[in-house]
Design an enzyme around this catalytic site. Sequence first.
Site, PDB file in Angstrom:
ATOM      1  NE  ARG A   3      40.875  -2.503  55.504  1.00 27.34           N
ATOM      2  CZ  ARG A   3      42.246  -2.333  54.591  1.00 27.34           C
ATOM      3  NH1 ARG A   3      42.909  -1.152  53.810  1.00 27.34           N
ATOM      4  NH2 ARG A   3      43.276  -2.893  54.386  1.00 27.34           N
ATOM      5  CG  ASP A  29      49.009  -5.232  53.530  1.00 25.20           C
ATOM      6  OD1 ASP A  29      49.606  -4.994  52.488  1.00 25.20           O
ATOM      7  OD2 ASP A  29      48.312  -4.834  54.680  1.00 25.20           O
TER       8      ASP A  29
END
Length: 522
Positions: free
Chosen positions: A162, A418
């Site tokens: 990613r 996150d």
Amino acid sequence: MSGPGRMELSPSPPGLEVEYGELFTTNSLRFLHELISTFDEEVDQVLRLRVSRKAQLDLSGDLPRFPEATAFIRSDPTWRVLPVPPRLQKRHVDIGDLAPCNTQRFIQGLQSPAQGIQVDFDDGNCPTYHNQIKGIHNVYKAVHNQLPNTPPISQAPVLMLRPRAWNMVEHNMMVEGKEVPGPLFDFGLLMFHCGKKLFENKSGPFFYLSKVESYMEARLWNKIFVWTQHKLGLPLGSIKATVLIENVLAAFEMEEILYELRDHSAGLNCGIWDYSASFVNKFGHRKAFLLPDRSKYVNMEKRFLRSYMDLLVQTCHRRGALATGGMAALLLPQDQHSATYQTVLATVTRLKLLEIKAGVDGFMVRDDVAITPEDLLSMPAGGVTLYGLKYNIAVGILFIEAWLSGKGHFFYRGQVEDSATAEISRSQVWQWIRHQARLEDDGRVVNRQLVTDLTQEVIMELRTHCHTVRAGQRLLTAEDMFLEVAQKRDFPEFITTYLNLDHTFLSAHTTEQMEGLPESKL
């Protein structure tokens, strides 16, 4: 260091001279220069399109609809995405948010029985120069079987790489006088050093694409894939990518996104927090889109999120694509016999069963769902709680503190936090101030003064965990930065962009590059 043509590259971070030398060879720099100079203008165009689209919605007061211009794609029943390779089939469990700059955790992931790893340079990663180089080099070592006590890449969990999203830039490289797009820096290095080896081992190259907002952005990624495969001598369709539908505007273009990537699609992924935060991003100034307390009133069972998941699953199955669900962020306590352990396990099981019943990852096909724009835009009922406000303040501050420490995620009250949870946290605080929401608990108005006062209370609680003077100073800096971003007149689109362009963040990590590696987070 200068590269081929008009390219400039910052020197190596301290301690990574070997990794730096192996990644930035003459040939890799030439490849990066050509990749970036070929697509840089188109990257700017899709970012300008985002701004234009937002301005049009704001000026007109309109709401998104399924685009008429692409109705022919949605109405054509014949097209399908190409089948995915065997290693992407029957993949039920991925490890999420694994930043590969953490060598120990990356090795543990490769040793695990999971079917895949989300190798994260985005939400779960803090994109310091050190972390990007260390992380990309660790992927290189994993692919070339150079990490200790790990299986060959063909037998390890499949790597779902990613790269950063389009909103992020890489400050340490300039091409033709411009800082380069972060995703092209990440993607280019990963493909140049690992693409062919992954393909030869029938283990990739596979990617996650974050924060895609339109089919035009999917079209750009497809062009990049075609160009890269040609340059590296890989067959068309070698690259496969899962698009994360993390933005409400993308939810109205899911079929078009699959269509643009039909030769390279590994399906679509649905989450919750980035997607929910996008409502504040796009419509947060409208009182009709006041999002209630996420800790009490927002979950995948609510109409707007359930409709989004149902539409994603239906779209994928109609077009022969994989549909995958989001990450379970709850942490299991070590004591398997505790009541907390059983509660966490039951919660995760319930939410994952909801996804399975919806048809995520091919468990069950549902063609009987007719999702309307009203379904996708229906805000859940509910208010604001004192607990939820303080929780959002804490998550926002701790995320900024983590970034100042060089880390992209942290653990708080039994959950992994996150950039996705930081986005929804700071978005809600901003929106509640904007609309002068009232607390359910005692009727107090959520305004600047209340948020400032509660932030002081939160800081007092968090400071008990600061064991060094530097850690305490960093927490106070994070507090100031959080209050600044939560009180802006205009909503900052991404907290990661805001921080990545912030002098305090940049100077903190420039200093660390001068002094050595970042101090460990307390």
